[in-house]
Motif scaffolding. Sequence first.
Motif, short mmCIF file in Angstrom:
data_model
loop_
_atom_site.label_atom_id
_atom_site.label_comp_id
_atom_site.label_asym_id
_atom_site.label_seq_id
_atom_site.Cartn_x
_atom_site.Cartn_y
_atom_site.Cartn_z
N ARG A 140 1.50 -9.66 -7.72
CA ARG A 140 2.05 -10.73 -7.86
C ARG A 140 0.30 -11.26 -8.87
O ARG A 140 0.42 -12.64 -9.53
CB ARG A 140 1.57 -11.10 -6.58
CG ARG A 140 1.37 -12.65 -6.44
CD ARG A 140 2.92 -13.45 -6.84
NE ARG A 140 4.59 -13.04 -5.84
CZ ARG A 140 4.61 -12.99 -4.56
NH1 ARG A 140 3.58 -13.79 -4.07
NH2 ARG A 140 5.81 -12.03 -4.30
N ASP A 165 -1.84 1.43 -7.44
CA ASP A 165 -1.19 2.21 -7.98
C ASP A 165 -0.55 3.59 -8.48
O ASP A 165 -0.29 4.82 -7.81
CB ASP A 165 -0.31 1.92 -5.87
CG ASP A 165 -0.66 1.30 -5.25
OD1 ASP A 165 -0.31 -0.04 -5.00
OD2 ASP A 165 -1.35 2.21 -4.24
N ALA A 205 2.47 2.06 -1.86
CA ALA A 205 3.66 2.09 -3.56
C ALA A 205 2.99 3.52 -4.07
O ALA A 205 3.87 3.95 -4.98
CB ALA A 205 2.58 1.17 -4.41
N MET A 241 7.72 2.08 -9.36
CA MET A 241 6.46 1.85 -8.35
C MET A 241 5.33 1.97 -9.51
O MET A 241 5.51 3.32 -10.54
CB MET A 241 7.05 3.09 -7.77
CG MET A 241 8.44 2.66 -6.57
SD MET A 241 8.13 1.11 -6.34
CE MET A 241 7.40 1.04 -4.64
N TYR A 269 11.30 -5.40 -21.74
CA TYR A 269 11.73 -6.04 -20.61
C TYR A 269 10.29 -6.14 -19.16
O TYR A 269 10.63 -7.17 -18.67
CB TYR A 269 12.57 -4.85 -19.80
CG TYR A 269 12.78 -5.23 -18.31
CD1 TYR A 269 12.08 -4.90 -17.63
CD2 TYR A 269 13.86 -5.78 -17.88
CE1 TYR A 269 12.17 -4.67 -15.80
CE2 TYR A 269 14.50 -5.99 -16.89
CZ TYR A 269 13.22 -5.74 -15.76
OH TYR A 269 13.74 -6.00 -14.18
N GLY A 319 1.10 -1.16 -0.10
CA GLY A 319 0.23 -0.07 -0.51
C GLY A 319 1.14 1.45 -0.16
O GLY A 319 -0.19 2.42 -0.60
C1 SDX Z 1 -0.59 -3.60 -3.91
O1 SDX Z 1 -1.56 -8.10 -3.63
C2 SDX Z 1 -2.45 -7.55 -3.84
O2 SDX Z 1 -3.61 -7.87 -4.07
C3 SDX Z 1 -1.63 -6.09 -3.51
C4 SDX Z 1 -2.22 -4.26 -4.11
C5 SDX Z 1 -4.09 -4.60 -3.00
O3 SDX Z 1 -4.78 -4.02 -3.57
O4 SDX Z 1 -3.94 -5.26 -1.60
O5 SDX Z 1 -3.79 -4.89 -4.99
C6 SDX Z 1 -2.05 -3.04 -3.42
O6 SDX Z 1 0.06 -3.96 -3.07
C7 SDX Z 1 -0.52 -3.76 -5.14
C8 SDX Z 1 1.36 -3.46 -6.01
C9 SDX Z 1 1.84 -1.96 -5.49
N1 SDX Z 1 3.67 -1.57 -5.98
C10 SDX Z 1 3.84 -1.45 -6.30
O7 SDX Z 1 3.60 -1.00 -7.78
C11 SDX Z 1 5.55 -1.70 -5.86
C12 SDX Z 1 6.77 -1.50 -7.22
N2 SDX Z 1 5.88 -3.79 -7.65
C13 SDX Z 1 6.96 -4.31 -7.74
O8 SDX Z 1 7.51 -3.94 -6.68
C14 SDX Z 1 6.45 -6.13 -7.69
O9 SDX Z 1 5.64 -5.60 -8.58
C15 SDX Z 1 5.54 -6.87 -6.64
C16 SDX Z 1 5.67 -6.39 -5.35
C17 SDX Z 1 4.36 -5.22 -6.57
C18 SDX Z 1 4.73 -8.08 -7.79
O10 SDX Z 1 6.37 -8.70 -6.89
P1 SDX Z 1 6.46 -10.21 -7.39
O11 SDX Z 1 4.85 -11.10 -7.79
O12 SDX Z 1 7.13 -10.91 -6.39
O13 SDX Z 1 7.22 -10.14 -8.32
P2 SDX Z 1 8.90 -10.45 -8.40
O14 SDX Z 1 9.39 -9.13 -7.20
O15 SDX Z 1 9.45 -11.60 -8.42
O16 SDX Z 1 9.11 -9.48 -10.24
C19 SDX Z 1 9.27 -10.10 -11.16
C20 SDX Z 1 9.74 -9.85 -12.62
C21 SDX Z 1 11.36 -10.04 -11.51
O17 SDX Z 1 12.45 -9.36 -12.35
P3 SDX Z 1 13.51 -10.67 -12.57
O18 SDX Z 1 14.58 -11.17 -11.15
O19 SDX Z 1 12.54 -12.02 -13.43
O20 SDX Z 1 14.53 -10.23 -13.97
O21 SDX Z 1 9.76 -8.60 -12.78
C22 SDX Z 1 10.66 -7.28 -12.45
C23 SDX Z 1 11.18 -8.26 -10.96
O22 SDX Z 1 12.54 -7.16 -10.72
N3 SDX Z 1 9.96 -6.36 -11.20
C24 SDX Z 1 9.34 -5.40 -11.84
C25 SDX Z 1 8.55 -4.97 -11.00
N4 SDX Z 1 7.69 -5.70 -10.43
C26 SDX Z 1 8.54 -7.05 -10.86
N5 SDX Z 1 10.84 -4.33 -11.98
C27 SDX Z 1 10.44 -3.15 -12.56
N6 SDX Z 1 9.57 -2.36 -11.61
C28 SDX Z 1 8.36 -3.37 -10.77
N7 SDX Z 1 7.45 -2.16 -10.64
#
Ligand code: SDX
Length: 434
Positions: free
Chosen positions: A311, A368, A272, A306, A357, A270
């Motif tokens: 997920r 967000d 984010a 961000m 990418y 949250g």
């Molecule tokens: C919310 O779960 C919910 O339902 C949450 C939510 C709700 O309503 O409750 O929807 C609210 O939390 C939305 C998400 C808000 N967070 C962000 O915007 C932060 C940025 N996003 C991330 O950090 C990430 O995407 C997550 C945390 C949201 C999800 O992470 P995952 O599923 O564990 O994915 P990962 O970290 O394993 O990433 C997979 C790949 C990786 O690359 P590789 O290692 O495979 O090369 O995707 C890349 C990551 O580096 N990646 C990103 C990225 N998010 C994932 N690369 C760049 N920018 C990003 N935002």
Amino acid sequence: MSNPNTKLTVTTDGDGKSLQLPLMTGTIGPQVADLRKLYDSLGVFTFDPGYGSTASCQSHITYIDGDAGVLLYRGYPIEQLAEKSSFLEVAYLLMNGELPNAAEKEEFDLGVMRHTMIHEQLRSFYNGFRRDAHPMAVMCGVVGAMSAFYHDTLDFKNPDHRRIATFRLIAKVPTIAAWAYKYSIGEPFMYPKNSLGYAENFLHMLNAVPAEDYKVNPVLARALDRIFILHADHEQNASTSTVRLAGSTGANPFACIAAGIASLWGPAHGGANEAVLKMLAEIGSVERIPDFIAKVKDKNSNARLMGFGHRVYKNYDPRAKIMQNTCHEVLKELGITDDPMLDMAMEMERIALSDDYFIQRKLYPNVDFYSGIILKAMGIPTSMFTVLFAVARTVGWVSQWREQVEDPGQRIGRPRQLYVGPALRDYVSLSDRG
Ligand code: SDX
């Protein structure tokens, strides 16, 4: 609901022991393998640290199809609820499973609006915080402190206690949130006005001052009400899972929601929305977006885009689309024809959605990405963005908490682990340690 015809067979090498796992079938969505007998039968645990392949419970409340970008609250599409419903009606739906009729809606709204004031002694908790404390720190503290004031609704086994506690939480969290903001800017607290709508009342407590009348802009109140609907619930996300785990121990509802608030605060969850605005401010201009995107793609940097990625959603988050439309509506109402933050966000989305990418990793804007731009345009400070998320998600948390504590089969949540620490060894006295 088990489907008797399908099973998953697990066989361990070596001793050839095997176990047939029944597959349980829900209304829609993936089946789940019932692992409850796995450890007792085969002596092994499953290993799924981020719970990417784990269903922690069965629920009637919210359904997400991440590949199709679908979000349903009790079967109703988020797009229809955002357009046609109201936040308190959605709260009723999430908590009770059906849309209310006129009498039920009136009674529920009255029930919530009758609990908007907080115990006068809770005011003194604010004085214990620094003025520059992050409002989410205040929310964790004051919502947790509710269990020190509402002793008459702590027995989660008592249905009346559960009902009143959920009303108190839905009604008082906005007041606590607005007062956290007022405290941070040194303005007097504004008491709730029960004649106002839910979102209207919140904006009034945020922006009004005792010295003069304040009229909430109805377009902004409607926009905020819709933003609350979009944030109300989202299946078993990190903060909801936190609330469920706390609830599984029998902790009181106020303590469980305080735990959810703490979990929501993280920038990966949250937090984010606040992080998106900080990211856009750091980038500074549309011209510098390509450099930032290059940094995000560079494995040696920890930079993340961000407000992007999710997920579950491997398609566009349906809430992000509605949020973007609301953004244009609010900016138009406020006469903001040129918002550099919005220009940057839209350019960033355009670049990312055409970049391999992000395409390969199925990274799309999430809820967000645009919300902060709207809230900033409405004059809400960045530090309050996650607080607003918590105000809305309180409805989802209490609905999920109630579903869990009312489940006769619920047990305390207690995961196991893969132990990789030292094997058994004897104590070495100080003199022998070299
Ligand atoms: C919310 O779960 C919910 O339902 C949450 C939510 C709700 O309503 O409750 O929807 C609210 O939390 C939305 C998400 C808000 N967070 C962000 O915007 C932060 C940025 N996003 C991330 O950090 C990430 O995407 C997550 C945390 C949201 C999800 O992470 P995952 O599923 O564990 O994915 P990962 O970290 O394993 O990433 C997979 C790949 C990786 O690359 P590789 O290692 O495979 O090369 O995707 C890349 C990551 O580096 N990646 C990103 C990225 N998010 C994932 N690369 C760049 N920018 C990003 N935002």
